[in-house]
Design a protein around this motif. Structure first.
Motif, PDB file in Angstrom:
ATOM      1  N   ALA A 195       0.839  -1.213   0.000  1.00 29.25           N
ATOM      2  CA  ALA A 195       0.000   0.000   0.000  1.00 29.25           C
ATOM      3  C   ALA A 195       0.870   1.259   0.000  1.00 29.25           C
ATOM      4  CB  ALA A 195      -0.926  -0.001   1.209  1.00 29.25           C
ATOM      5  N   VAL A 196       1.935   1.254   0.792  1.00 25.09           N
ATOM      6  CA  VAL A 196       2.785   2.456   0.848  1.00 25.09           C
ATOM      7  C   VAL A 196       3.764   2.518  -0.322  1.00 25.09           C
ATOM      8  CG1 VAL A 196       2.650   2.593   3.363  1.00 25.09           C
ATOM      9  CG2 VAL A 196       4.612   1.478   2.328  1.00 25.09           C
ATOM     10  N   GLY A 197       3.975   1.367  -1.001  1.00 29.62           N
ATOM     11  CA  GLY A 197       4.927   1.323  -2.111  1.00 29.62           C
ATOM     12  C   GLY A 197       4.334   1.757  -3.430  1.00 29.62           C
ATOM     13  N   ARG A 198       3.069   2.080  -3.437  1.00 24.85           N
ATOM     14  CA  ARG A 198       2.438   2.536  -4.672  1.00 24.85           C
ATOM     15  C   ARG A 198       2.927   3.943  -5.003  1.00 24.85           C
ATOM     16  NH1 ARG A 198      -1.216  -1.087  -6.232  1.00 24.85           N
ATOM     17  NH2 ARG A 198      -2.105   0.258  -7.814  1.00 24.85           N
ATOM     18  N   SER A 199       2.566   4.364  -6.200  1.00 26.76           N
ATOM     19  CA  SER A 199       3.094   5.628  -6.694  1.00 26.76           C
ATOM     20  C   SER A 199       2.833   6.805  -5.749  1.00 26.76           C
ATOM     21  CB  SER A 199       2.480   5.908  -8.052  1.00 26.76           C
ATOM     22  OG  SER A 199       2.935   7.119  -8.528  1.00 26.76           O
ATOM     23  N   TYR A 200       1.650   6.842  -5.148  1.00 31.68           N
ATOM     24  CA  TYR A 200       1.314   7.972  -4.282  1.00 31.68           C
ATOM     25  C   TYR A 200       1.646   7.695  -2.821  1.00 31.68           C
ATOM     26  CZ  TYR A 200      -0.625   9.784  -8.495  1.00 31.68           C
ATOM     27  OH  TYR A 200      -0.745  10.228  -9.783  1.00 31.68           O
ATOM     28  N   GLY A 201       2.530   6.731  -2.607  1.00 31.68           N
ATOM     29  CA  GLY A 201       3.009   6.444  -1.257  1.00 31.68           C
ATOM     30  C   GLY A 201       4.366   7.079  -1.025  1.00 31.68           C
ATOM     31  N   VAL A 202       5.292   6.256  -0.577  1.00 29.75           N
ATOM     32  CA  VAL A 202       6.596   6.773  -0.139  1.00 29.75           C
ATOM     33  C   VAL A 202       7.398   7.492  -1.225  1.00 29.75           C
ATOM     34  CG1 VAL A 202       6.940   5.174   1.763  1.00 29.75           C
ATOM     35  CG2 VAL A 202       7.591   4.472  -0.528  1.00 29.75           C
ATOM     36  N   TRP A 203       7.175   7.126  -2.482  1.00 31.00           N
ATOM     37  CA  TRP A 203       8.027   7.665  -3.561  1.00 31.00           C
ATOM     38  C   TRP A 203       7.810   9.141  -3.808  1.00 31.00           C
ATOM     39  CZ3 TRP A 203      11.126   3.963  -3.387  1.00 31.00           C
ATOM     40  CH2 TRP A 203      10.661   2.657  -3.228  1.00 31.00           C
ATOM     41  N   ARG A 204       6.757   9.685  -3.328  1.00 27.54           N
ATOM     42  CA  ARG A 204       6.517  11.114  -3.527  1.00 27.54           C
ATOM     43  C   ARG A 204       7.270  11.971  -2.507  1.00 27.54           C
ATOM     44  NH1 ARG A 204       5.372   9.233  -7.246  1.00 27.54           N
ATOM     45  NH2 ARG A 204       7.169  10.455  -7.841  1.00 27.54           N
ATOM     46  N   CYS A 205       7.812  11.343  -1.492  1.00 32.07           N
ATOM     47  CA  CYS A 205       8.574  12.121  -0.501  1.00 32.07           C
ATOM     48  C   CYS A 205       9.963  12.395  -1.056  1.00 32.07           C
ATOM     49  CB  CYS A 205       8.689  11.339   0.816  1.00 32.07           C
ATOM     50  SG  CYS A 205       9.831  12.091   1.993  1.00 32.07           S
ATOM     51  N   HIS A 206      10.389  13.662  -1.017  1.00 33.37           N
ATOM     52  CA  HIS A 206      11.716  14.006  -1.508  1.00 33.37           C
ATOM     53  C   HIS A 206      12.591  14.610  -0.407  1.00 33.37           C
ATOM     54  CE1 HIS A 206      10.494  12.737  -5.376  1.00 33.37           C
ATOM     55  NE2 HIS A 206       9.578  13.654  -5.510  1.00 33.37           N
ATOM     56  N   ASP A 207      12.383  14.133   0.787  1.00 31.73           N
ATOM     57  CA  ASP A 207      13.284  14.435   1.919  1.00 31.73           C
ATOM     58  C   ASP A 207      13.470  15.927   2.170  1.00 31.73           C
ATOM     59  OD1 ASP A 207      13.593  11.722   1.481  1.00 31.73           O
ATOM     60  OD2 ASP A 207      15.507  11.960   0.440  1.00 31.73           O
ATOM     61  N   GLN A 208      12.396  16.673   2.161  1.00 30.76           N
ATOM     62  CA  GLN A 208      12.536  18.103   2.441  1.00 30.76           C
ATOM     63  C   GLN A 208      12.502  18.386   3.942  1.00 30.76           C
ATOM     64  OE1 GLN A 208       9.313  19.522   0.035  1.00 30.76           O
ATOM     65  NE2 GLN A 208      10.554  19.621  -1.802  1.00 30.76           N
ATOM     66  N   PHE A 209      12.080  17.412   4.716  1.00 28.69           N
ATOM     67  CA  PHE A 209      12.055  17.506   6.186  1.00 28.69           C
ATOM     68  C   PHE A 209      11.121  18.597   6.718  1.00 28.69           C
ATOM     69  CE2 PHE A 209      15.870  15.039   5.497  1.00 28.69           C
ATOM     70  CZ  PHE A 209      15.897  14.164   6.564  1.00 28.69           C
ATOM     71  N   ASN A 210      10.193  19.074   5.899  1.00 25.39           N
ATOM     72  CA  ASN A 210       9.229  20.067   6.414  1.00 25.39           C
ATOM     73  C   ASN A 210       8.410  19.462   7.552  1.00 25.39           C
ATOM     74  OD1 ASN A 210      10.076  21.740   4.417  1.00 25.39           O
ATOM     75  ND2 ASN A 210       8.320  21.454   3.082  1.00 25.39           N
TER      76      ASN A 210
ATOM     77  N   VAL B  88       5.261  13.271 -12.122  1.00 19.20           N
ATOM     78  CA  VAL B  88       4.347  12.482 -11.282  1.00 19.20           C
ATOM     79  C   VAL B  88       4.017  13.248 -10.004  1.00 19.20           C
ATOM     80  CG1 VAL B  88       4.004  10.298 -10.044  1.00 19.20           C
ATOM     81  CG2 VAL B  88       5.168  10.297 -12.242  1.00 19.20           C
ATOM     82  N   ASP B  89       5.022  13.918  -9.443  1.00 20.75           N
ATOM     83  CA  ASP B  89       4.788  14.742  -8.251  1.00 20.75           C
ATOM     84  C   ASP B  89       3.682  15.763  -8.507  1.00 20.75           C
ATOM     85  OD1 ASP B  89       6.757  13.525  -6.808  1.00 20.75           O
ATOM     86  OD2 ASP B  89       8.271  15.055  -7.150  1.00 20.75           O
ATOM     87  N   MET B  90       3.679  16.286  -9.719  1.00 21.79           N
ATOM     88  CA  MET B  90       2.698  17.327 -10.050  1.00 21.79           C
ATOM     89  C   MET B  90       1.352  16.734 -10.484  1.00 21.79           C
ATOM     90  SD  MET B  90       4.560  19.915  -9.362  1.00 21.79           S
ATOM     91  CE  MET B  90       3.623  21.319  -9.904  1.00 21.79           C
ATOM     92  N   GLY B  91       1.202  15.421 -10.370  1.00 22.51           N
ATOM     93  CA  GLY B  91      -0.089  14.792 -10.639  1.00 22.51           C
ATOM     94  C   GLY B  91      -0.274  14.305 -12.073  1.00 22.51           C
ATOM     95  N   LEU B  92       0.815  13.889 -12.711  1.00 26.50           N
ATOM     96  CA  LEU B  92       0.746  13.383 -14.091  1.00 26.50           C
ATOM     97  C   LEU B  92      -0.228  12.200 -14.199  1.00 26.50           C
ATOM     98  CD1 LEU B  92       2.154  13.323 -16.982  1.00 26.50           C
ATOM     99  CD2 LEU B  92       3.574  11.526 -16.013  1.00 26.50           C
ATOM    100  N   LYS B  93      -1.103  12.243 -15.180  1.00 27.75           N
ATOM    101  CA  LYS B  93      -2.078  11.155 -15.348  1.00 27.75           C
ATOM    102  C   LYS B  93      -1.711  10.231 -16.521  1.00 27.75           C
ATOM    103  CE  LYS B  93      -4.811  12.697 -12.092  1.00 27.75           C
ATOM    104  NZ  LYS B  93      -4.656  12.077 -10.767  1.00 27.75           N
ATOM    105  N   THR B  94      -1.122  10.799 -17.558  1.00 26.52           N
ATOM    106  CA  THR B  94      -0.832  10.002 -18.756  1.00 26.52           C
ATOM    107  C   THR B  94       0.578   9.428 -18.668  1.00 26.52           C
ATOM    108  OG1 THR B  94      -0.096  12.030 -19.803  1.00 26.52           O
ATOM    109  CG2 THR B  94      -2.363  11.344 -20.251  1.00 26.52           C
ATOM    110  N   ARG B  95       0.730   8.440 -17.819  1.00 23.64           N
ATOM    111  CA  ARG B  95       2.084   7.935 -17.551  1.00 23.64           C
ATOM    112  C   ARG B  95       2.666   7.127 -18.690  1.00 23.64           C
ATOM    113  NH1 ARG B  95       2.369   6.479 -11.236  1.00 23.64           N
ATOM    114  NH2 ARG B  95       1.220   8.273 -10.541  1.00 23.64           N
ATOM    115  N   LYS B  96       1.827   6.243 -19.274  1.00 18.57           N
ATOM    116  CA  LYS B  96       2.332   5.382 -20.350  1.00 18.57           C
ATOM    117  C   LYS B  96       2.911   6.240 -21.468  1.00 18.57           C
ATOM    118  CE  LYS B  96      -0.522   1.222 -20.162  1.00 18.57           C
ATOM    119  NZ  LYS B  96      -1.527   0.452 -20.867  1.00 18.57           N
ATOM    120  N   THR B  97       2.119   7.221 -21.901  1.00 18.96           N
ATOM    121  CA  THR B  97       2.546   8.089 -23.000  1.00 18.96           C
ATOM    122  C   THR B  97       3.812   8.845 -22.617  1.00 18.96           C
ATOM    123  OG1 THR B  97       0.197   8.368 -23.374  1.00 18.96           O
ATOM    124  CG2 THR B  97       1.646   9.785 -24.645  1.00 18.96           C
TER     125      THR B  97
END
Lengths: 241, 122
Positions: A195-210, B88-97
């Protein structure tokens, strides 16, 4: 610094009635050891009864009075007026959350994400209670540091990744996930890790420490998130089971 | 539409874990190849001005060619992977393309770069 009065600017907005938000200014007399929560209570009790905000315990335990005070998320009950070092105070609702009214934010998105990581312990069926992890073990020592979260949402409000991507789970939920995944007695560690390994999980953190910067409990969710990233990679190589 | 392996598309945990890991590995390797490049240009090379003939002489040796091909590869991978992450951080939806476009663009730039480098040998 000794203050007689402070100038308080408070964010006002009722989404159902107002076209756009505004700031109302108040002059508030300062009393000894006055906290920001006392300030908003003073305004509500003596100046404007329509001011909306949320609070409960008043001792930094419940996490309900988090607000954006002079440019950073803080607990209103634990922020002394004198600690701000200025007579000009601006109080706004917590960022990254919908506004119910004035300083009261809707915590639903925060807790929806909290629910996604299954924030409860699930014991392995083969284990017989009580199963202890020694308090002096490295594992326990790390988990213990991260258990004090009061779900106030300060980290969520400070996180610039939540601000740019509303689907990102956020520091609090990921920190909670780590405390459970790191616990070897947990039966659904791998499920949680997925669950946390999905795209909107841990990978969105970029260590800004806010998150760590504003946490009233001095937790460092970034550290937990780094541990989760490591475990996600190890799991892919079959090392973490 | 291009058909990429499942791990290269969308929400996959493997894609996210691997891009994160490879970004770090490529960063570390970039430091190594960039370090050698800087050393070759500013420490090993004692002349005050870097001339074209010296660059050509350097690029006619196999180890330097390999060095610059690696620098190009790691640099491009790191940059394009970084761009994808920001999107992706900015909410990209069309990833495959997007992944498809970035792979094609990256490969094309790598091809142009390698072609330019081997011109010095030929």
């Amino acid at each position: 610094m000794s203050l007689q009065e402070i100038n308080v600017k408070i964010f006002r907005y009722d989404p159902e009635a107002d076209v756009e938000p505004r700031f109302d200014s108040f002059t508030v007399p300062v009393i000894k050891n006055m906290a920001i929560l006392d300030v908003v209570m003073y305004v509500q009790n003596y100046v404007d009864k329509t001011l909306a905000f949320r609070c409960s315990c008043r001792i930094g335990m419940c996490g309900s009075c988090a607000m954006y005070i002079n440019g950073r998320p803080r607990l209103a009950c634990r922020t002394q007026v004198s600690s701000l070092g200025t007579p000009d105070i601006t109080i706004m609702p917590l960022p990254n959350l919908p506004i119910i009214r004035d300083l009261a934010t809707d915590m639903e998105p925060f807790f929806e994400k909290w629910k996604k990581i299954k924030p409860f312990y699930v014991g392995k069926s083969e284990l017989k209670d009580p199963v202890a992890i020694r308090p002096d073990s490295g594992e326990r020592e790390f988990i213990d540091q991260m258990l004090d979260c009061i779900t106030c949402g300060c980290c969520y409000g400070a996180c610039s990744m939540v601000a740019t991507n509303e689907e990102y789970l956020g520091p609090a939920a990921l920190n909670r996930a780590y405390t459970l995944i790191a616990d070897k007695r947990d039966a659904i560690r791998v499920e949680r890790l997925k669950a946390v390994g999905r795209s909107y999980g841990v990978w969105r953190c970029h260590d800004q420490f806010n998150c760590a910067e504003v946490c009233p409990k001095k937790l460092v969710p970034t550290k937990s998130i780094q541990q989760l990233k490591k475990r996600c990679v190890l799991q892919k190589f079959g090392v973490f089971k | 539409m291009l058909n990429f392996p499942r791990i290269l598309t969308g929400e996959g945990v493997l894609l996210n874990a691997m891009t994160w890991l490879l970004q770090r590995i490529s960063a570390a390797l970039l430091l190594v190849v960039l370090g050698i490049h800087i050393w070759a240009l500013y420490v090993f090379n004692t002349s005050e001005v870097i001339s074209f003939s010296e660059a050509r002489a350097r690029l006619s040796s196999a180890p330097y060619v390999l060095l610059y091909v690696l620098l190009l590869f790691f640099g491009l991978f790191h940059a394009f992977n970084g761009v994808y992450t920001v999107m992706v951080d900015m909410g990209l939806k069309t990833r495959k393309t997007t992944i498809g476009i970035l792979i094609i663009l990256g490969t094309a730039l790598f091809g142009i770069g390698v072609y330019s480098i081997i011109q010095f040998i030929m």
